[in-house]
Design a protein around this motif. Structure first.
Motif, PDB file in Angstrom:
ATOM      1  N   THR A   1      29.864  36.861  31.062  1.00 51.38           N
ATOM      2  CA  THR A   1      30.704  37.786  31.089  1.00 51.38           C
ATOM      3  C   THR A   1      31.406  38.193  29.832  1.00 51.38           C
ATOM      4  N   ASP A   2      31.082  39.455  29.216  1.00 50.52           N
ATOM      5  CA  ASP A   2      31.419  40.003  27.709  1.00 50.52           C
ATOM      6  C   ASP A   2      32.524  40.977  28.245  1.00 50.52           C
ATOM      7  N   SER A   3      33.630  41.134  27.504  1.00 51.49           N
ATOM      8  CA  SER A   3      34.662  42.030  27.534  1.00 51.49           C
ATOM      9  C   SER A   3      35.252  42.365  26.219  1.00 51.49           C
TER      10      SER A   3
ATOM     11  N   SER B   1      38.693  44.220  23.910  1.00 51.30           N
ATOM     12  CA  SER B   1      39.865  45.079  24.013  1.00 51.30           C
ATOM     13  C   SER B   1      40.430  45.073  22.683  1.00 51.30           C
TER      14      SER B   1
ATOM     15  N   ARG C   1      36.603  40.575  21.192  1.00 49.57           N
ATOM     16  CA  ARG C   1      35.579  40.414  22.099  1.00 49.57           C
ATOM     17  C   ARG C   1      35.875  38.972  22.891  1.00 49.57           C
TER      18      ARG C   1
END
Length: 93
Positions: free
Chosen positions: A25-27, A29, A41
């Protein structure tokens, strides 16, 4: 006090140059930074638990995956089964 530079682990393990991982998973903010906003990231990286132990990787290491460098924030033994290591990471830009 920690050193400011990092050693290429491939030079210390010439017969086994790669740690095979799965970039999950990449997220992203935003965080306040000085007088602006910085994008942070995060990613989840998985690998075999015994490979992680063999390499001696801990939270002070940085990993390069697909030409992106990640700082390790934490390491978890998935289900305490000694099979899969889950590395919570933050991209270094």
């Amino acid at each position: 006090m920690r050193t400011g530079n990092f050693t290429d682990i491939n030079k210390t393990r010439p017969g086994n140059p790669y740690l095979w991982v799965d970039l999950r998973t990449d997220s992203a903010s935003e965080q306040q930074y000085a007088d602006g906003v910085a994008v942070v990231r995060r990613a989840e990286i998985r690998c075999r638990w015994n490979s992680l132990q063999d390499w001696g990787i801990n939270e002070t290491y940085r990993l390069t995956v697909r030409a992106r460098t990640f700082r390790i924030l934490g390491i978890t033994n998935l289900d305490e089964a000694d099979m899969v290591a889950v590395l919570e990471c933050e991209e270094v830009v």
